[in-house]
Write an enzyme that holds these catalytic residues in place. Sequence first.
Site, short mmCIF file in Angstrom:
data_model
loop_
_atom_site.label_atom_id
_atom_site.label_comp_id
_atom_site.label_asym_id
_atom_site.label_seq_id
_atom_site.Cartn_x
_atom_site.Cartn_y
_atom_site.Cartn_z
N HIS A 78 0.84 -1.19 0.00
CA HIS A 78 0.00 0.00 0.00
C HIS A 78 0.88 1.24 0.00
O HIS A 78 2.05 1.20 0.40
CB HIS A 78 -0.92 0.00 1.21
CG HIS A 78 -1.97 -1.06 1.14
ND1 HIS A 78 -2.98 -1.16 2.07
CD2 HIS A 78 -2.20 -2.05 0.24
CE1 HIS A 78 -3.79 -2.15 1.75
NE2 HIS A 78 -3.31 -2.73 0.64
N GLU A 80 0.87 3.86 1.89
CA GLU A 80 1.33 4.23 3.23
C GLU A 80 2.54 3.41 3.63
O GLU A 80 3.52 3.94 4.17
CB GLU A 80 0.23 4.02 4.28
CG GLU A 80 -1.07 4.70 3.98
CD GLU A 80 -2.09 3.83 3.26
OE1 GLU A 80 -3.28 3.88 3.64
OE2 GLU A 80 -1.70 3.11 2.32
N CYS A 106 -6.03 1.17 5.70
CA CYS A 106 -6.58 -0.11 6.15
C CYS A 106 -6.01 -0.41 7.54
O CYS A 106 -5.16 0.31 8.06
CB CYS A 106 -6.19 -1.21 5.16
SG CYS A 106 -4.42 -1.65 5.18
N CYS A 109 -2.10 -0.94 7.57
CA CYS A 109 -1.36 0.31 7.43
C CYS A 109 -1.51 1.17 8.69
O CYS A 109 -0.57 1.86 9.08
CB CYS A 109 -1.80 1.08 6.19
SG CYS A 109 -1.19 0.31 4.66
#
Length: 149
Positions: A78, A80, A106, A109
Amino acid sequence: MNEVELLEDKKEKQRLLDQRYLKMALIWAQNSYCTRRQVGAILVKDKMIISDGYNGTPSGFENVCEDENNSTKPYVLHAEANAITKVAKSNNSSEGATLYVTSSPCLECAKLIIQAGIIRVVFTDKYRLEDGIDLLERAGIDVVWVETK
């Protein structure tokens, strides 16, 4: 200016900064090779960008995020996570930083964000699950949803 006006002026300046950094994250998301969803992240500390990231495969892997069924491959990182691991490899610290991301984090993360010492998360789009936001708020992290123009 009285105290109330000063506070309102400060809030307005922060709102404008948030929108600008989010626009940068939106542009950065365009670097992603993912076809289903492109997400960008910018990590800012003391008004300086200290890291950035977008969703994609790990370094050295093929730049294909989806399998033959158009499902996201399980090893796609992801935005992040990419921004946080990138700053970890640098001489910068994410302690006290703000993360600007085009989609709300999410749960996985959110855990990284907490451990990285990030104190504020600003995002544009709400992800279908809100458990990441819930965890960040539980950890005392300032979570802000901003619509970009």
